[in-house]
Design an enzyme around this catalytic site. Sequence first.
Site, PDB file in Angstrom:
ATOM      1  N   ARG A  16      -6.072 -20.505 -29.176  1.00  0.00           N
ATOM      2  CA  ARG A  16      -6.174 -22.004 -29.079  1.00  0.00           C
ATOM      3  C   ARG A  16      -7.520 -22.440 -30.036  1.00  0.00           C
ATOM      4  NH1 ARG A  16     -10.666 -22.670 -25.301  1.00  0.00           N
ATOM      5  NH2 ARG A  16     -10.669 -20.584 -23.856  1.00  0.00           N
ATOM      6  N   VAL A  64     -11.150  -8.237 -27.336  1.00  0.00           N
ATOM      7  CA  VAL A  64     -11.744  -7.964 -28.395  1.00  0.00           C
ATOM      8  C   VAL A  64     -12.946  -6.909 -27.846  1.00  0.00           C
ATOM      9  CG1 VAL A  64     -11.083  -9.319 -29.879  1.00  0.00           C
ATOM     10  CG2 VAL A  64     -12.894  -9.771 -28.912  1.00  0.00           C
ATOM     11  N   SER A 152     -22.531 -19.805 -35.456  1.00  0.00           N
ATOM     12  CA  SER A 152     -22.617 -21.011 -34.834  1.00  0.00           C
ATOM     13  C   SER A 152     -23.769 -22.085 -35.390  1.00  0.00           C
ATOM     14  CB  SER A 152     -22.639 -21.155 -33.305  1.00  0.00           C
ATOM     15  OG  SER A 152     -23.184 -22.381 -32.720  1.00  0.00           O
ATOM     16  N   TYR A 165     -25.628 -17.024 -26.188  1.00  0.00           N
ATOM     17  CA  TYR A 165     -24.861 -17.295 -27.354  1.00  0.00           C
ATOM     18  C   TYR A 165     -25.475 -17.246 -28.649  1.00  0.00           C
ATOM     19  CZ  TYR A 165     -21.383 -20.507 -29.554  1.00  0.00           C
ATOM     20  OH  TYR A 165     -20.481 -20.882 -30.487  1.00  0.00           O
TER      21      TYR A 165
HETATM   22  N1  LIG Z   1     -15.442 -25.766 -31.937  1.00  0.00           N
HETATM   23  C1  LIG Z   1     -16.891 -25.533 -32.605  1.00  0.00           C
HETATM   24  O1  LIG Z   1     -17.256 -26.705 -33.280  1.00  0.00           O
HETATM   25  C2  LIG Z   1     -17.535 -24.423 -32.966  1.00  0.00           C
HETATM   26  C3  LIG Z   1     -18.974 -24.820 -32.962  1.00  0.00           C
HETATM   27  C4  LIG Z   1     -19.603 -23.566 -33.207  1.00  0.00           C
HETATM   28  C5  LIG Z   1     -19.152 -22.142 -33.121  1.00  0.00           C
HETATM   29  N2  LIG Z   1     -17.903 -21.906 -32.700  1.00  0.00           N
HETATM   30  C6  LIG Z   1     -17.174 -20.687 -32.622  1.00  0.00           C
HETATM   31  O2  LIG Z   1     -16.019 -20.698 -33.367  1.00  0.00           O
HETATM   32  C7  LIG Z   1     -15.159 -19.868 -32.601  1.00  0.00           C
HETATM   33  C8  LIG Z   1     -13.904 -20.680 -32.310  1.00  0.00           C
HETATM   34  O3  LIG Z   1     -14.216 -21.713 -31.451  1.00  0.00           O
HETATM   35  P1  LIG Z   1     -13.158 -22.709 -30.538  1.00  0.00           P
HETATM   36  O4  LIG Z   1     -14.005 -23.834 -30.322  1.00  0.00           O
HETATM   37  O5  LIG Z   1     -12.038 -22.734 -31.112  1.00  0.00           O
HETATM   38  O6  LIG Z   1     -13.203 -21.610 -29.289  1.00  0.00           O
HETATM   39  P2  LIG Z   1     -12.497 -21.682 -28.071  1.00  0.00           P
HETATM   40  O7  LIG Z   1     -11.338 -22.958 -28.011  1.00  0.00           O
HETATM   41  O8  LIG Z   1     -12.987 -21.445 -26.809  1.00  0.00           O
HETATM   42  O9  LIG Z   1     -11.195 -20.576 -28.309  1.00  0.00           O
HETATM   43  C9  LIG Z   1     -11.653 -19.282 -28.106  1.00  0.00           C
HETATM   44  C10 LIG Z   1     -10.556 -18.242 -28.088  1.00  0.00           C
HETATM   45  O10 LIG Z   1     -10.916 -16.762 -28.084  1.00  0.00           O
HETATM   46  C11 LIG Z   1     -10.246 -16.189 -27.143  1.00  0.00           C
HETATM   47  N3  LIG Z   1     -11.128 -15.150 -26.597  1.00  0.00           N
HETATM   48  C12 LIG Z   1     -12.439 -15.410 -26.165  1.00  0.00           C
HETATM   49  N4  LIG Z   1     -12.713 -14.193 -25.722  1.00  0.00           N
HETATM   50  C13 LIG Z   1     -11.696 -13.298 -25.930  1.00  0.00           C
HETATM   51  C14 LIG Z   1     -11.842 -11.762 -25.965  1.00  0.00           C
HETATM   52  N5  LIG Z   1     -12.932 -11.127 -25.375  1.00  0.00           N
HETATM   53  N6  LIG Z   1     -10.868 -11.395 -26.461  1.00  0.00           N
HETATM   54  C15 LIG Z   1      -9.743 -12.038 -27.008  1.00  0.00           C
HETATM   55  N7  LIG Z   1      -9.950 -13.276 -27.195  1.00  0.00           N
HETATM   56  C16 LIG Z   1     -10.553 -13.941 -26.514  1.00  0.00           C
HETATM   57  C17 LIG Z   1      -9.825 -17.454 -26.118  1.00  0.00           C
HETATM   58  O11 LIG Z   1      -8.822 -16.948 -25.371  1.00  0.00           O
HETATM   59  P3  LIG Z   1      -8.585 -17.805 -24.044  1.00  0.00           P
HETATM   60  O12 LIG Z   1      -7.726 -18.915 -24.093  1.00  0.00           O
HETATM   61  O13 LIG Z   1      -8.132 -16.592 -22.893  1.00  0.00           O
HETATM   62  O14 LIG Z   1      -9.868 -17.918 -23.427  1.00  0.00           O
HETATM   63  C18 LIG Z   1      -9.668 -18.593 -26.946  1.00  0.00           C
HETATM   64  O15 LIG Z   1      -8.296 -18.435 -27.537  1.00  0.00           O
HETATM   65  C19 LIG Z   1     -15.833 -19.265 -31.522  1.00  0.00           C
HETATM   66  O16 LIG Z   1     -16.446 -18.022 -32.158  1.00  0.00           O
HETATM   67  C20 LIG Z   1     -17.005 -20.221 -31.179  1.00  0.00           C
HETATM   68  O17 LIG Z   1     -17.983 -19.724 -30.808  1.00  0.00           O
HETATM   69  C21 LIG Z   1     -17.139 -23.134 -32.489  1.00  0.00           C
END
Ligand SMILES: NC(=O)c1ccc[n+]([C@@H]2O[C@H](COP(=O)([O-])OP(=O)(O)OC[C@H]3O[C@@H](n4cnc5c(N)ncnc54)[C@H](OP(=O)(O)O)[C@@H]3O)[C@@H](O)[C@H]2O)c1
Length: 259
Positions: A16, A64, A152, A165
């Site tokens: 996602r 992972v 981040s 985090y």
């Molecule tokens: N969105 C932002 O603006 C933002 C801001 C700062 C940093 N980030 C970083 O950018 C990345 C993506 O963000 P996002 O908002 O798209 O995150 P998200 O919606 O929480 O999606 C994270 C994805 O990683 C999967 N995941 C989590 N732990 C895992 C594991 N141990 N092994 C395999 N898959 C795993 C989750 O699977 P499940 O569906 O099973 O949970 C989910 O599909 C992350 O690293 C986040 O910390 C995002």
Amino acid sequence: MAKLADKVAIVTGAGRGIGRGIALRLAKDGAHVVVASRSAATVNKVVEEIKTAGMSAIGSTVDVGSDAQVKSMVAQTVATFGAVDILINVAQSWGSPGRHALSPPETPFEDISDEEWDYTFATGFKGTLHGMRAVLPFMKSQRHGRIVNFGSPMALAGKPYMAPYNATKEAIRSLSLTAAHELGAYGITVNCILPGILTDALADNLKDPSQREAFMKKLPMGHLGDPEHDAGGLIAFLVSDDASYFTGGTLILDGGAAH
Ligand SMILES: NC(=O)c1ccc[n+]([C@@H]2O[C@H](COP(=O)([O-])OP(=O)(O)OC[C@H]3O[C@@H](n4cnc5c(N)ncnc54)[C@H](OP(=O)(O)O)[C@@H]3O)[C@@H](O)[C@H]2O)c1
């Protein structure tokens, strides 16, 4: 010819959010994509989406945090597609197994349990390290590779009450920089993205209306980025031949909010 025709890309956390958006975009640009994430249901859904649109993907249900599972995912990738050219490490969790909130819990750092510190590092920093270690033998022998990791902007700024985090994200950024120095001679680039992109996780982090309003006011572009268009678009460039001289970079992809 499509920009990434015949390249093989693994995207972790692709079930996602940003990972899904990147997987869709790389597939549209011609790559064979390995949709790698923790939940089989979301993995299968994204693979189906890509295949229904006539593009190439396989799924890998993987935690992972497990070195063995990541190694086997990479072996499966090479067995299926014959190579691995691109690794995008997006996966990250927080909280603890079985107590996973949509966004990181906010707690003073001295009150956070070792279990939470370990889980955040296992799924973020160690997950990224596991992926990089597993693809390197292949990338080094082909003398070509593209690795993009995820930090981040909140970690860069030291946002309070999110210490595990923030620390894991800055550890990922530091590893990316060191790896860029060590791997340049092999034609492998390593870069780190600090995103501000609209996903369910970010929306959850901004659910307080006054916090959300203050955050939105700081966005020069006036809106949050889109996972496929904005994150996928930048990544598609970074993993292409056009970006072969760009490595060791920290790119803040947040519409200018951090500046
Ligand atoms: N969105 C932002 O603006 C933002 C801001 C700062 C940093 N980030 C970083 O950018 C990345 C993506 O963000 P996002 O908002 O798209 O995150 P998200 O919606 O929480 O999606 C994270 C994805 O990683 C999967 N995941 C989590 N732990 C895992 C594991 N141990 N092994 C395999 N898959 C795993 C989750 O699977 P499940 O569906 O099973 O949970 C989910 O599909 C992350 O690293 C986040 O910390 C995002």
